[in-house]
Design an enzyme around this catalytic site. Structure first.
Site, PDB file in Angstrom:
ATOM      1  N   LYS A 229      41.946  47.259  46.471  1.00  0.00           N
ATOM      2  CA  LYS A 229      40.555  46.896  46.792  1.00  0.00           C
ATOM      3  C   LYS A 229      39.696  46.767  45.539  1.00  0.00           C
ATOM      4  O   LYS A 229      38.830  45.891  45.454  1.00  0.00           O
ATOM      5  CB  LYS A 229      39.931  47.936  47.721  1.00  0.00           C
ATOM      6  CG  LYS A 229      39.833  49.290  47.078  1.00  0.00           C
ATOM      7  CD  LYS A 229      39.238  50.353  47.942  1.00  0.00           C
ATOM      8  CE  LYS A 229      39.232  51.689  47.220  1.00  0.00           C
ATOM      9  NZ  LYS A 229      40.556  52.188  46.834  1.00  0.00           N
TER      10      LYS A 229
ATOM     11  N   LYS B 150      34.997  47.776  49.260  1.00  0.00           N
ATOM     12  CA  LYS B 150      35.547  47.208  50.495  1.00  0.00           C
ATOM     13  C   LYS B 150      34.547  46.289  51.175  1.00  0.00           C
ATOM     14  O   LYS B 150      34.911  45.231  51.701  1.00  0.00           O
ATOM     15  CB  LYS B 150      35.974  48.345  51.426  1.00  0.00           C
ATOM     16  CG  LYS B 150      37.149  49.145  50.882  1.00  0.00           C
ATOM     17  CD  LYS B 150      37.396  50.417  51.678  1.00  0.00           C
ATOM     18  CE  LYS B 150      38.552  51.207  51.092  1.00  0.00           C
ATOM     19  NZ  LYS B 150      38.742  52.513  51.757  1.00  0.00           N
TER      20      LYS B 150
ATOM     21  N   GLU C 287      45.523  42.197  52.855  1.00  0.00           N
ATOM     22  CA  GLU C 287      45.069  42.870  54.072  1.00  0.00           C
ATOM     23  C   GLU C 287      44.888  44.371  53.877  1.00  0.00           C
ATOM     24  O   GLU C 287      43.934  44.961  54.382  1.00  0.00           O
ATOM     25  CB  GLU C 287      46.075  42.611  55.206  1.00  0.00           C
ATOM     26  CG  GLU C 287      45.699  43.235  56.541  1.00  0.00           C
ATOM     27  CD  GLU C 287      44.440  42.628  57.124  1.00  0.00           C
ATOM     28  OE1 GLU C 287      43.405  43.327  57.156  1.00  0.00           O
ATOM     29  OE2 GLU C 287      44.473  41.466  57.536  1.00  0.00           O
TER      30      GLU C 287
ATOM     31  N   ASP D  80      33.747  53.441  46.656  1.00  0.00           N
ATOM     32  CA  ASP D  80      34.943  52.952  47.341  1.00  0.00           C
ATOM     33  C   ASP D  80      34.546  52.061  48.525  1.00  0.00           C
ATOM     34  O   ASP D  80      35.071  50.964  48.695  1.00  0.00           O
ATOM     35  CB  ASP D  80      35.772  54.139  47.831  1.00  0.00           C
ATOM     36  CG  ASP D  80      36.967  53.717  48.666  1.00  0.00           C
ATOM     37  OD1 ASP D  80      37.991  53.335  48.085  1.00  0.00           O
ATOM     38  OD2 ASP D  80      36.866  53.762  49.908  1.00  0.00           O
TER      39      ASP D  80
ATOM     40  N   THR E 269      52.769  56.606  47.593  1.00  0.00           N
ATOM     41  CA  THR E 269      52.709  56.774  49.042  1.00  0.00           C
ATOM     42  C   THR E 269      52.910  55.458  49.771  1.00  0.00           C
ATOM     43  O   THR E 269      53.759  55.333  50.653  1.00  0.00           O
ATOM     44  CB  THR E 269      51.354  57.392  49.438  1.00  0.00           C
ATOM     45  OG1 THR E 269      51.226  58.668  48.807  1.00  0.00           O
ATOM     46  CG2 THR E 269      51.262  57.570  50.941  1.00  0.00           C
TER      47      THR E 269
ATOM     48  N   VAL F 243      41.534  46.821  52.546  1.00  0.00           N
ATOM     49  CA  VAL F 243      40.409  47.339  53.330  1.00  0.00           C
ATOM     50  C   VAL F 243      40.936  47.915  54.640  1.00  0.00           C
ATOM     51  O   VAL F 243      41.675  47.258  55.366  1.00  0.00           O
ATOM     52  CB  VAL F 243      39.378  46.237  53.647  1.00  0.00           C
ATOM     53  CG1 VAL F 243      38.234  46.794  54.505  1.00  0.00           C
ATOM     54  CG2 VAL F 243      38.826  45.622  52.374  1.00  0.00           C
TER      55      VAL F 243
END
Length: 428
Positions: free
Chosen positions: A105, A205, A129, A201, A13, A132
């Site tokens: 991450k 982050k 970048e 998850d 994706t 997160v």
């Protein structure tokens, strides 16, 4: 004009979005960088698969080393995921003098310090970048935009899946299991949703954000994690009745050089900006000593929002290449890590207790709070028509985590307290 050549690891994706933006924004990239940017090779699992974008077959490979060891490639973009093997690829790329952009991450939360140290040793850039909050430029904000300030708090909704679930539970009164199933059908949640719903998850982050915000080497083990699988419709109904919304928040705080980092379901006052962030959107609230309160809101995932952050990093590295200043960034951590003890971690709490419905119970409950010096903001006792017990709803003033643990332990030995149904942090 010599082009800057890029190797892309992964064409899922986000990788597809990267190709779309790089190919569709060539004029902008050329004018900003001063050289064309070309995607030279792309790592895929199946070279013969039908795709939504056209890539010359000669650019596709199923061998990652073909990209990493190609002397013509200047920058590696990693959007394939994975941890241990991916770390090996990135460390090798850096050793060969290639710059790296990653959206990973998990990798940066676990091995960020090692990767950044290798980059500094080899005078290479590593930018992440997109690791997160998708398209929200929060990492660049902490590293550059707020670099002159001292950050005291970073609080955020950094997982869209759990925010979608809690939003639907709040707005529709739906049960957790029903909304989770719907989120899986819509593709917002994985078939195995554990990483999202149990907070891992978000914890990864927050490890990255706390490290950057406080300039200390925070590890995943430093994060106190609680997910949303135990949040009930009853909890959310009480929250709304009291003027709160339930959110899974990552919270990193610093006070007097001591820090704490947690991920937990939190009741947020409805007047706080984060309380109105719904669906799969993300938001990160940052408080600095000088700037005060700031909040960053936007799409936390998706093909083009995440790819936008990846390409922004690609652009920054490309500009450094043209200027000959790659690898000049210092490591982001230079302060000693000092973690708060349970006595130093303080917040307001919400408690829902099921107790014997008889005289004197409330007095015994409040006495337990007083014994451990926890003051109360509000106490409501009411019968529950569906239960033989009464319900007591309590919101405390700021109390230490250690004191609250003592209060909860005291409740375990009280015969009149049938169960501590819920305990949540309160913000705003």
């Amino acid at each position: 004009m010599k082009p800057i050549k890029v190797g892309l690891l992964g064409l899922g994706t986000v990788g597809t979005g990267v190709v779309r933006i790089v190919e569709g924004h060539q004029e902008d990239l050329l004018n900003q960088v001063g050289a064309p940017i070309e995607i030279e090779k792309v790592l895929v699992q199946n070279k013969n698969k039908q795709r939504s974008i056209n890539i010359a077959p000669g650019k596709l490979t199923d061998d990652p080393w073909e990209i990493i060891r190609d002397p013509e490639i200047d920058i590696i973009i990693e959007v394939m995921g994975g941890i241990e093997q991916t770390k090996e690829y990135i460390l090798e790329a850096l050793s060969l003098g290639k710059h790296v952009v990653t959206a990973n991450k998990d990798l940066m939360a676990l091995y960020g310090p090692e990767i950044l140290a290798r980059a500094q040793e080899k005078q290479c850039d590593v930018m992440y970048e997109a690791s997160v909050a998708g398209g929200i430029p929060i990492i660049r904000t902490l590293l550059d935009g707020l670099s002159s300030d001292r950050i005291t708090k970073v609080m955020g909704i950094v997982n869209g899946t759990t925010n979608y679930i809690l939003t639907k539970m709040s707005q529709e009164g739906a049960a957790y299991a029903d909304v989770l199933k719907e989120a899986q059908e819509l593709g917002y949640a994985e078939a195995d949703p554990t990483s999202d719903v149990e907070g891992l998850d978000a914890a990864r982050k927050m490890t990255i954000l706390a490290t950057l915000g406080f300039r200390s080497n925070v590890s995943l083990d430093d994060v106190d994690v609680q997910g949303i699988s135990s949040v009930s419709r009853e909890d959310i109904a009480y929250a709304k009745r009291l003027g709160y919304e339930m959110k899974l928040l990552g919270i990193a705080e610093r006070q007097d050089e001591y820090i704490s980092v947690s991920v937990q379901p939190t009741m947020v006052r409805h007047t706080h900006p984060i309380a109105s962030v719904n669906g799969v959107f993300n938001a990160v609230y940052v408080h600095g000593e000088a700037v005060g309160e700031t909040m960053f809101y936007g799409a936390g995932a998706g093909e083009l929002p995440t790819a936008t952050s990846v390409v922004a990093d690609l652009l920054a590295i490309s500009k450094n290449l043209k200027l000959g200043v790659n690898g000049k960034n210092q490591l982001p951590t230079y302060r000693e890590k000092k973690l708060k003890t349970d006595e130093q971690i303080a917040s307001k709490y919400f408690l829902l207790l099921h107790v014997d419905d008889k005289a004197g119970v409330l007095a015994r409950i409040t006495q337990a709070f007083a014994e451990f010096e926890v003051s109360l903001e509000s106490v409501v006792q009411q019968p529950n028509p569906t239960l033989p017990e009464a319900e007591i709803v309590i919101i405390t003033h700021d109390a230490s985590k250690a004191a609250m643990q003592k209060v909860l332990k005291a409740f375990q030995s009280m015969e009149v307290v049938k169960s501590v149904k819920s305990v949540y942090r309160v913000e705003g």
